[in-house]
Each structure stands twice: as structure tokens, then as C-alpha cells.
Scaffold this motif. Structure first.
Motif, PDB file in Angstrom:
ATOM      1  N   MET A 233      10.993   4.306  13.619  1.00 37.43           N
ATOM      2  CA  MET A 233       9.838   3.427  13.217  1.00 37.43           C
ATOM      3  C   MET A 233       9.342   3.974  12.042  1.00 37.43           C
ATOM      4  SD  MET A 233      10.012   0.762  14.799  1.00 37.43           S
ATOM      5  CE  MET A 233       9.318  -0.115  16.417  1.00 37.43           C
ATOM      6  N   ILE A 234      10.186   4.857  11.294  1.00 36.02           N
ATOM      7  CA  ILE A 234       9.532   5.439  10.127  1.00 36.02           C
ATOM      8  C   ILE A 234      10.211   4.841   8.867  1.00 36.02           C
ATOM      9  CG2 ILE A 234       9.202   7.588   8.893  1.00 36.02           C
ATOM     10  CD1 ILE A 234       9.007   8.902  11.271  1.00 36.02           C
ATOM     11  N   VAL A 235       9.375   4.846   7.856  1.00 34.18           N
ATOM     12  CA  VAL A 235       9.584   4.096   6.378  1.00 34.18           C
ATOM     13  C   VAL A 235       9.342   5.286   5.610  1.00 34.18           C
ATOM     14  CG1 VAL A 235       9.142   2.263   4.834  1.00 34.18           C
ATOM     15  CG2 VAL A 235       9.142   1.849   7.325  1.00 34.18           C
ATOM     16  N   PHE A 236      10.434   5.433   4.632  1.00 34.40           N
ATOM     17  CA  PHE A 236      10.203   6.299   3.671  1.00 34.40           C
ATOM     18  C   PHE A 236       9.980   6.164   2.433  1.00 34.40           C
ATOM     19  CE2 PHE A 236      13.120   7.937   7.104  1.00 34.40           C
ATOM     20  CZ  PHE A 236      12.448   9.359   7.312  1.00 34.40           C
ATOM     21  N   THR A 237      10.153   4.877   2.095  1.00 36.04           N
ATOM     22  CA  THR A 237       9.878   4.323   0.512  1.00 36.04           C
ATOM     23  C   THR A 237       8.431   4.596   0.135  1.00 36.04           C
ATOM     24  OG1 THR A 237       9.224   2.090   1.535  1.00 36.04           O
ATOM     25  CG2 THR A 237      11.504   2.402   0.577  1.00 36.04           C
ATOM     26  N   PRO A 238       8.137   4.638  -1.003  1.00 37.98           N
ATOM     27  CA  PRO A 238       6.955   5.041  -1.586  1.00 37.98           C
ATOM     28  C   PRO A 238       5.665   4.290  -0.978  1.00 37.98           C
ATOM     29  CG  PRO A 238       8.396   5.385  -3.279  1.00 37.98           C
ATOM     30  CD  PRO A 238       9.223   4.787  -2.244  1.00 37.98           C
ATOM     31  N   ASN A 239       6.023   3.103  -0.909  1.00 41.03           N
ATOM     32  CA  ASN A 239       5.250   1.917  -0.682  1.00 41.03           C
ATOM     33  C   ASN A 239       5.483   1.073   0.826  1.00 41.03           C
ATOM     34  OD1 ASN A 239       3.154   1.983  -2.776  1.00 41.03           O
ATOM     35  ND2 ASN A 239       4.862   1.423  -4.085  1.00 41.03           N
TER      36      ASN A 239
ATOM     37  N   ILE B  35       3.166  -9.186  12.939  1.00 40.85           N
ATOM     38  CA  ILE B  35       3.111  -8.374  12.017  1.00 40.85           C
ATOM     39  C   ILE B  35       4.392  -7.558  11.788  1.00 40.85           C
ATOM     40  CG2 ILE B  35       1.878  -5.813  11.212  1.00 40.85           C
ATOM     41  CD1 ILE B  35      -0.228  -6.878  13.704  1.00 40.85           C
ATOM     42  N   LYS B  36       4.663  -7.702  10.372  1.00 39.25           N
ATOM     43  CA  LYS B  36       6.029  -7.060   9.939  1.00 39.25           C
ATOM     44  C   LYS B  36       5.410  -5.923   8.827  1.00 39.25           C
ATOM     45  CE  LYS B  36       9.056 -10.928  10.895  1.00 39.25           C
ATOM     46  NZ  LYS B  36       8.535 -12.254  10.834  1.00 39.25           N
ATOM     47  N   ILE B  37       6.284  -4.804   8.833  1.00 41.94           N
ATOM     48  CA  ILE B  37       5.914  -3.712   8.104  1.00 41.94           C
ATOM     49  C   ILE B  37       7.284  -3.354   7.551  1.00 41.94           C
ATOM     50  CG2 ILE B  37       5.090  -1.462   7.769  1.00 41.94           C
ATOM     51  CD1 ILE B  37       3.247  -2.156  10.260  1.00 41.94           C
ATOM     52  N   MET B  38       7.296  -3.364   6.372  1.00 43.19           N
ATOM     53  CA  MET B  38       8.946  -3.369   5.529  1.00 43.19           C
ATOM     54  C   MET B  38       8.918  -2.322   4.322  1.00 43.19           C
ATOM     55  SD  MET B  38       9.832  -7.388   5.265  1.00 43.19           S
ATOM     56  CE  MET B  38      11.307  -7.034   4.463  1.00 43.19           C
ATOM     57  N   PRO B  39       9.823  -1.701   4.070  1.00 41.51           N
ATOM     58  CA  PRO B  39       9.890  -0.761   2.912  1.00 41.51           C
ATOM     59  C   PRO B  39       9.698  -1.539   1.573  1.00 41.51           C
ATOM     60  CG  PRO B  39      12.150  -0.973   4.054  1.00 41.51           C
ATOM     61  CD  PRO B  39      11.205  -1.933   4.599  1.00 41.51           C
ATOM     62  N   SER B  40       9.141  -0.921   0.635  1.00 42.94           N
ATOM     63  CA  SER B  40       9.095  -1.122  -0.736  1.00 42.94           C
ATOM     64  C   SER B  40       9.268  -0.081  -1.602  1.00 42.94           C
ATOM     65  CB  SER B  40       7.603  -1.610  -0.803  1.00 42.94           C
ATOM     66  OG  SER B  40       7.324  -2.263  -2.108  1.00 42.94           O
ATOM     67  N   HIS B  41      10.454  -0.202  -2.270  1.00 44.15           N
ATOM     68  CA  HIS B  41      10.643   0.495  -3.276  1.00 44.15           C
ATOM     69  C   HIS B  41      10.005   0.525  -4.488  1.00 44.15           C
ATOM     70  CE1 HIS B  41      14.300   2.544  -1.520  1.00 44.15           C
ATOM     71  NE2 HIS B  41      14.478   1.493  -0.929  1.00 44.15           N
TER      72      HIS B  41
ATOM     73  N   THR C  27       0.890  -1.071  -0.064  1.00 48.84           N
ATOM     74  CA  THR C  27       0.124  -0.046  -0.002  1.00 48.84           C
ATOM     75  C   THR C  27       0.944   1.269   0.013  1.00 48.84           C
ATOM     76  OG1 THR C  27      -1.896   1.136   0.929  1.00 48.84           O
ATOM     77  CG2 THR C  27      -0.112   0.120   2.397  1.00 48.84           C
ATOM     78  N   PRO C  28       0.466   2.471  -0.502  1.00 46.38           N
ATOM     79  CA  PRO C  28       1.204   3.776  -0.609  1.00 46.38           C
ATOM     80  C   PRO C  28       1.592   3.986   0.978  1.00 46.38           C
ATOM     81  CG  PRO C  28      -0.565   3.946  -2.104  1.00 46.38           C
ATOM     82  CD  PRO C  28      -0.737   2.460  -1.308  1.00 46.38           C
ATOM     83  N   ASN C  29       2.745   4.405   1.159  1.00 43.98           N
ATOM     84  CA  ASN C  29       3.290   4.896   2.485  1.00 43.98           C
ATOM     85  C   ASN C  29       2.785   6.587   2.813  1.00 43.98           C
ATOM     86  OD1 ASN C  29       4.481   5.544   4.752  1.00 43.98           O
ATOM     87  ND2 ASN C  29       6.698   5.243   3.740  1.00 43.98           N
ATOM     88  N   ALA C  30       2.209   6.846   3.692  1.00 44.59           N
ATOM     89  CA  ALA C  30       1.994   8.109   4.040  1.00 44.59           C
ATOM     90  C   ALA C  30       3.112   8.981   4.223  1.00 44.59           C
ATOM     91  CB  ALA C  30       0.697   8.322   5.004  1.00 44.59           C
ATOM     92  N   ASP C  31       4.284   8.339   4.823  1.00 36.64           N
ATOM     93  CA  ASP C  31       5.325   8.872   5.439  1.00 36.64           C
ATOM     94  C   ASP C  31       6.447   9.214   4.271  1.00 36.64           C
ATOM     95  OD1 ASP C  31       4.847   9.400   7.838  1.00 36.64           O
ATOM     96  OD2 ASP C  31       5.419   7.629   8.694  1.00 36.64           O
ATOM     97  N   ALA C  32       6.131   8.567   3.176  1.00 36.33           N
ATOM     98  CA  ALA C  32       7.077   8.845   1.962  1.00 36.33           C
ATOM     99  C   ALA C  32       7.182  10.326   1.668  1.00 36.33           C
ATOM    100  CB  ALA C  32       6.701   8.256   0.760  1.00 36.33           C
ATOM    101  N   PRO C  33       8.647  10.639   1.373  1.00 40.02           N
ATOM    102  CA  PRO C  33       8.770  12.044   0.627  1.00 40.02           C
ATOM    103  C   PRO C  33       7.805  12.398  -0.576  1.00 40.02           C
ATOM    104  CG  PRO C  33      10.851  10.878   1.102  1.00 40.02           C
ATOM    105  CD  PRO C  33       9.762  10.059   1.277  1.00 40.02           C
ATOM    106  N   MET C  34       7.095  13.424  -0.584  1.00 38.77           N
ATOM    107  CA  MET C  34       6.238  13.690  -1.368  1.00 38.77           C
ATOM    108  C   MET C  34       5.039  12.610  -1.373  1.00 38.77           C
ATOM    109  SD  MET C  34       8.605  15.361  -4.412  1.00 38.77           S
ATOM    110  CE  MET C  34       7.290  15.734  -5.621  1.00 38.77           C
ATOM    111  N   ALA C  35       4.556  12.216  -0.494  1.00 38.27           N
ATOM    112  CA  ALA C  35       3.726  11.110   0.077  1.00 38.27           C
ATOM    113  C   ALA C  35       2.365  11.323  -0.918  1.00 38.27           C
ATOM    114  CB  ALA C  35       3.392  10.967   1.223  1.00 38.27           C
ATOM    115  N   SER C  36       2.199  12.770  -1.129  1.00 39.04           N
ATOM    116  CA  SER C  36       0.715  13.077  -2.007  1.00 39.04           C
ATOM    117  C   SER C  36       0.756  12.343  -3.340  1.00 39.04           C
ATOM    118  CB  SER C  36       0.596  14.197  -1.951  1.00 39.04           C
ATOM    119  OG  SER C  36       1.357  14.893  -2.640  1.00 39.04           O
ATOM    120  N   THR C  37       1.981  12.354  -3.839  1.00 35.05           N
ATOM    121  CA  THR C  37       2.183  11.662  -5.289  1.00 35.05           C
ATOM    122  C   THR C  37       1.430  10.220  -5.264  1.00 35.05           C
ATOM    123  OG1 THR C  37       4.068  13.096  -5.674  1.00 35.05           O
ATOM    124  CG2 THR C  37       3.706  10.977  -7.168  1.00 35.05           C
TER     125      THR C  37
END
Length: 193
Positions: free
Chosen positions: A180-186, A138-144, A99-109
Motif C-alpha cells: 500500500m505504498i505509492v512512490f510517485t511525487p503526488n 476512497i481511492k488513492i492513486m499515484p500521480s506522476h 497533494t504531495p506524497n510523503a512516501d515519494a523518493p526525495m519526498a522533501s522536495t
């Protein structure tokens, strides 16, 4: 038994079948997508709405996947969907979502780039959601996002670490922890019944 919710044209199902998995099934709400999947030779697919499809399923699947799916439901609908998915999973079964990541840089994109998106998650809200829905491990991982072309990949490899550093610096200067912050788009979310 593997279920792909929102299978689209069946790319994941095709890859699973080519890897030797026999008991795979896909559903999608779009008849056009299902027709394209059938043109690829996929047979165990159908046009169906996720909640209706899952309603009578109990302890049936080892794995349920939802790529770019959960953001299309309201909060109430999403809790109902996650409960239906949990019921359809065998004990110890796994659900995987992207799912899209709301914490990603330019998350609104990513979050607002599709008018049909209803829910925006980051690491913490995803964790809260799945805990409240009764999942465990539960594991939450970055997704480029994989980019095409050598130059784009090179640019991504060189500048992504710099961008993450700047984002962490901004958060640090505001007093927020970046642990606990992930920056990837997803986000990739793994949750077990």
C-alpha cells in the motif's frame, strides 16, 4: 455543478468549459490569480477563502476538486475543510484532490519545497484522514509529474521503474510491506460523500 477550490489562473476550469461543461465555478484566495483567470475569459470565478465560501453551501455540487490545496491547511483546519466540502457535495458527489506524497523518493522536495505546506500525507494517512472525515469509496492513486521534453520523458520512462524497484527493495529489507505504498511525487485522492 463542479467547483474548483484554489483554481489559480483557471486552467482546469477552462479545460472543463472547452470540454462542454457548463456549470463550473472556481474560487481562489489570490486576487492576482483570479484576475489572470478573468483575462482568460473565465467568468464564474471569485476571490474567496475556501472555508468562508463553503460555509453556507449544502448539497450543491456534484464534484469538488482541490489541486495542490489540502497540504496548505493544518490538521484541524483540514478536517474542518473536508467536512465543509462533504456538506457542499450532493449525495454521492465526488471530491478529488492532488497533494504531495510523503512516501515519494526525495519526498522533501515536494513536501517541504513550499514553506506554506502544513500537512504531509502518504497512502495510509490519506486513507485515515478521509475515513475519519466520513467519506466512502476512497481511492488513492499515484500521480506522476509530467515532464517537458522528449529526453526527460524517455529518462523518466526508463529509470522510474528501476527507482521504484530499489525503493521496494529497501523497504522489503527493513521488513516493511510495499503493498500500500505509492512512490510517485503526488497522490490523487478520490472520495465520495
Amino acid at each position: 455543478c463542479i467547483l474548483d477550490l484554489g483554481c489559480g489562473t483557471g486552467g482546469l476550469l477552462l479545460a472543463l468549459e472547452e470540454s462542454g461543461y457548463k456549470n463550473v465555478r472556481g474560487i481562489d484566495i489570490s486576487g492576482e490569480q483570479i484576475n489572470k483567470a478573468m483575462e482568460l475569459g473565465l467568468k464564474n470565478i471569485e476571490c474567496a477563502e475556501a472555508m468562508q465560501f463553503l460555509n453556507d453551501k449544502k448539497d450543491e455540487y456534484h464534484l469538488i476538486v482541490g489541486i495542490d490545496l489540502i497540504e496548505h491547511f493544518t490538521k484541524e483546519e483540514l478536517l474542518d475543510l473536508l467536512n465543509a466540502i462533504k456538506n457542499a457535495l450532493k449525495e454521492g458527489g465526488l471530491a478529488i484532490f492532488r497533494t504531495p506524497n510523503a512516501d515519494a523518493p526525495m519526498a522533501s522536495t515536494y513536501t517541504l519545497g513550499d514553506f506554506t505546506h502544513e500537512v504531509f500525507l502518504n497512502y495510509f494517512s490519506a486513507q485515515q484522514l478521509f475515513l475519519n472525515a466520513g467519506y466512502r469509496n476512497i481511492k488513492i492513486m499515484p500521480s506522476h509529474i509530467r515532464v517537458a521534453g522528449v529526453m526527460k520523458r524517455l529518462f523518466q520512462c526508463l529509470f522510474w521503474p528501476l527507482l521504484v524497484f530499489v525503493c521496494k527493495l529497501v523497504l522489503f529489507s527493513s521488513g516493511k510491506s510495499t503493498k500500500m505504498i505509492v512512490f510517485t511525487p503526488n497522490l490523487l485522492i478520490f472520495a465520495q460523500k
